[in-house]
Design a protein around this motif. Structure first.
Motif, mmCIF file in Angstrom:
data_model
loop_
_atom_site.group_PDB
_atom_site.id
_atom_site.type_symbol
_atom_site.label_atom_id
_atom_site.label_comp_id
_atom_site.label_asym_id
_atom_site.label_seq_id
_atom_site.Cartn_x
_atom_site.Cartn_y
_atom_site.Cartn_z
ATOM 1 N N TRP A 145 29.559 -5.874 -17.261
ATOM 2 C CA TRP A 145 29.516 -4.810 -15.837
ATOM 3 C C TRP A 145 30.534 -3.961 -15.722
ATOM 4 O O TRP A 145 30.923 -3.015 -14.912
ATOM 5 N N GLU A 146 31.637 -4.365 -17.338
ATOM 6 C CA GLU A 146 33.093 -3.637 -16.418
ATOM 7 C C GLU A 146 32.801 -1.905 -17.458
ATOM 8 O O GLU A 146 33.047 -1.176 -16.834
ATOM 9 N N ASN A 147 31.602 -1.855 -18.553
ATOM 10 C CA ASN A 147 31.306 -0.393 -19.042
ATOM 11 C C ASN A 147 30.216 0.089 -18.073
ATOM 12 O O ASN A 147 30.725 1.021 -17.914
ATOM 13 N N PHE A 148 29.936 -0.693 -18.126
ATOM 14 C CA PHE A 148 28.605 -0.314 -16.183
ATOM 15 C C PHE A 148 29.450 1.007 -15.614
ATOM 16 O O PHE A 148 29.012 1.379 -15.123
ATOM 17 N N VAL A 149 30.546 0.067 -15.122
ATOM 18 C CA VAL A 149 30.774 0.520 -13.596
ATOM 19 C C VAL A 149 31.698 1.203 -14.614
ATOM 20 O O VAL A 149 31.430 2.546 -13.733
ATOM 21 N N ARG A 150 31.934 1.829 -15.700
ATOM 22 C CA ARG A 150 33.011 3.493 -16.136
ATOM 23 C C ARG A 150 31.977 4.649 -15.952
ATOM 24 O O ARG A 150 31.992 5.429 -16.074
ATOM 25 N N ILE A 151 30.208 3.648 -16.126
ATOM 26 C CA ILE A 151 29.022 4.724 -16.169
ATOM 27 C C ILE A 151 29.253 5.583 -14.579
ATOM 28 O O ILE A 151 28.892 6.421 -14.715
ATOM 29 N N THR A 152 29.399 4.133 -13.854
ATOM 30 C CA THR A 152 28.706 4.910 -12.359
ATOM 31 C C THR A 152 29.383 5.570 -11.898
ATOM 32 O O THR A 152 29.535 6.450 -11.783
ATOM 33 N N ASN A 153 31.209 4.879 -12.652
ATOM 34 C CA ASN A 153 31.937 6.452 -12.348
ATOM 35 C C ASN A 153 32.040 7.755 -12.522
ATOM 36 O O ASN A 153 32.301 8.944 -11.548
ATOM 37 N N ARG A 154 31.333 8.395 -13.302
ATOM 38 C CA ARG A 154 30.672 9.241 -13.742
ATOM 39 C C ARG A 154 29.807 10.437 -12.668
ATOM 40 O O ARG A 154 29.787 11.126 -12.777
ATOM 41 N N PHE A 155 28.384 9.250 -11.699
ATOM 42 C CA PHE A 155 28.653 9.928 -11.394
ATOM 43 C C PHE A 155 28.219 9.398 -9.804
ATOM 44 O O PHE A 155 28.325 10.463 -8.605
#
Length: 363
Positions: free
Chosen positions: A327-337
């Motif tokens: 989840w933590e890595n995924f949140v960093r991805i979503t923060n880009r978009f």
């Protein structure tokens, strides 16, 4: 025929390019004629007015007037029930060009394709046609607006507010007797023009600054709510002052329907690149913010963004049995978009005052 939310179907008219061009030209002519006649409480499909203007008017009217009862009225299948003869009669009040009237009557009867043959419309206005919204406004201007404004001036004993957006009408009353009498007369008025109120969507509820106190005194629990233009309206008190406020939250049914559509689209985009899917979600979420980011609706928006994140994460994990992302890595991805959640619409009172300053209260 396209499906509706309640499981039924309705006809959708998709016109050819030439008809769309001519209809838009006629719309410009009709707007120039009727904008001088339309009432100030009519907000649907008019230049310079939108859903948020109608929402502002509802909130400001209930807060500033002595409103204790709200009649949430919905005209049943309005676009399918408009009588062609009445439409033409109303148009003839202001239009003398018989060629234009004949052209509009042809558009009304264009119908839909059922297999290989066309079914002509005997009643109703084509849904999907460019000219239909202004014809609906003209119809309701004569069938409802003028009558309601006269009734308010001559028959009411207390304050009344009226806000109409297309066939959705919200009325606020100071006295219950006024509300009940108006609802009774409204049934009769609409019936004269071959229209009916929707029995399930039309409700008279106790709503206003004293609703919490009165319902508590009567042992009825929290005040009832009403839906209007995508928002559920609640009675509440401000935490910092205790004054009466109206809280608007995204309608739960609409929120679930939007998430369902996003889930289906993510499944279709299962093997698209993360960047492409992220850009698409960015546009979807920004569009959601542009409409629903109003004061008091932050919890619903945060919930919506969180659910979209969960749906996207689940979609990415389905791409491969060996792939895993926490989840933590995924949140960093979503923060880009994902766009930043922030308030995009001012308080209703501020915008309403800015829009109406110096104007007549009726216009």
């Amino acid at each position: 025929m396209i499906p509706k939310a309640d499981g039924s179907e309705r006809p959708l008219n998709i016109l050819c390019l030439e008809d769309k061009i001519v209809q838009q030209a006629v719309v410009y002519v009709l707007e120039a004629i009727y904008e001088a006649d339309f009432m100030g409480f009519s907000y649907g499909f008019r230049p310079g007015r939108g859903q948020h203007d109608a929402l502002d008017a509802v909130s400001v009217g209930i807060i500033r007037k002595q409103i204790n009862w709200v009649l949430d009225a919905d005209i049943q299948q309005f676009f399918d029930a408009m009588d062609h003869d009445w439409i033409m009669t109303f148009l003839q009040h202001r239009i003398g060009d018989k060629r234009l009237l004949r052209l509009i009557r042809k558009w009304l009867k264009v119908g839909v394709m059922n297999g290989d043959h066309a079914e002509r419309n005997e009643v109703g206005s084509p849904q999907g046609a460019v000219v239909s919204p202004i014809l609906a406004n003209i119809y309701l201007h004569y069938a409802f607006d003028l009558w309601a404004n006269t009734w308010r001036k001559r028959r009411a004993c207390g304050d009344i507010i009226i806000i109409r957006y297309a066939d959705d009408v919200v009325l606020g009353f100071e006295h219950e007797s006024d509300a009940q009498l108006f609802q009774q007369h409204l049934h009769q008025r609409l019936k004269a023009f071959d229209l009916n109120l929707h029995p399930d969507k039309t409700r008279l509820i106790r709503f206003g600054r004293y609703a919490i106190r009165d319902r508590k005194r009567l042992g009825l629990g929290k005040p009832e709510t009403f839906d209007f233009l995508g928002f559920t309206h609640y009675c509440s008190n401000a935490r910092w002052s205790g004054n009466f406020i109206i809280v608007r939250k995204t309608i739960k049914k609409r929120l679930r329907a939007t998430l369902k559509r996003i889930k289906a689209e993510l499944r279709r985009r299962l093997h698209d690149s993360v960047v492409d899917t992220g850009k698409w979600l960015s546009r979807v979420l920004q569009g959601h913010l542009n409409y629903f980011s109003v004061s008091g609706n932050s919890p619903s928006i945060w919930l919506f963004f969180t659910e979209v994140r969960k749906l996207w994460l689940k979609s990415l994990r389905r791409r491969s049995q060996k792939a895993y992302i926490n989840w933590e890595n995924f949140v960093r991805i979503t923060n880009r978009f994902f766009p930043r959640i922030r308030l995009l619409h001012p308080h209703p009172c501020y915008r309403f005052d800015a829009r109406t300053r110096g104007r007549s209260p009726v216009r």
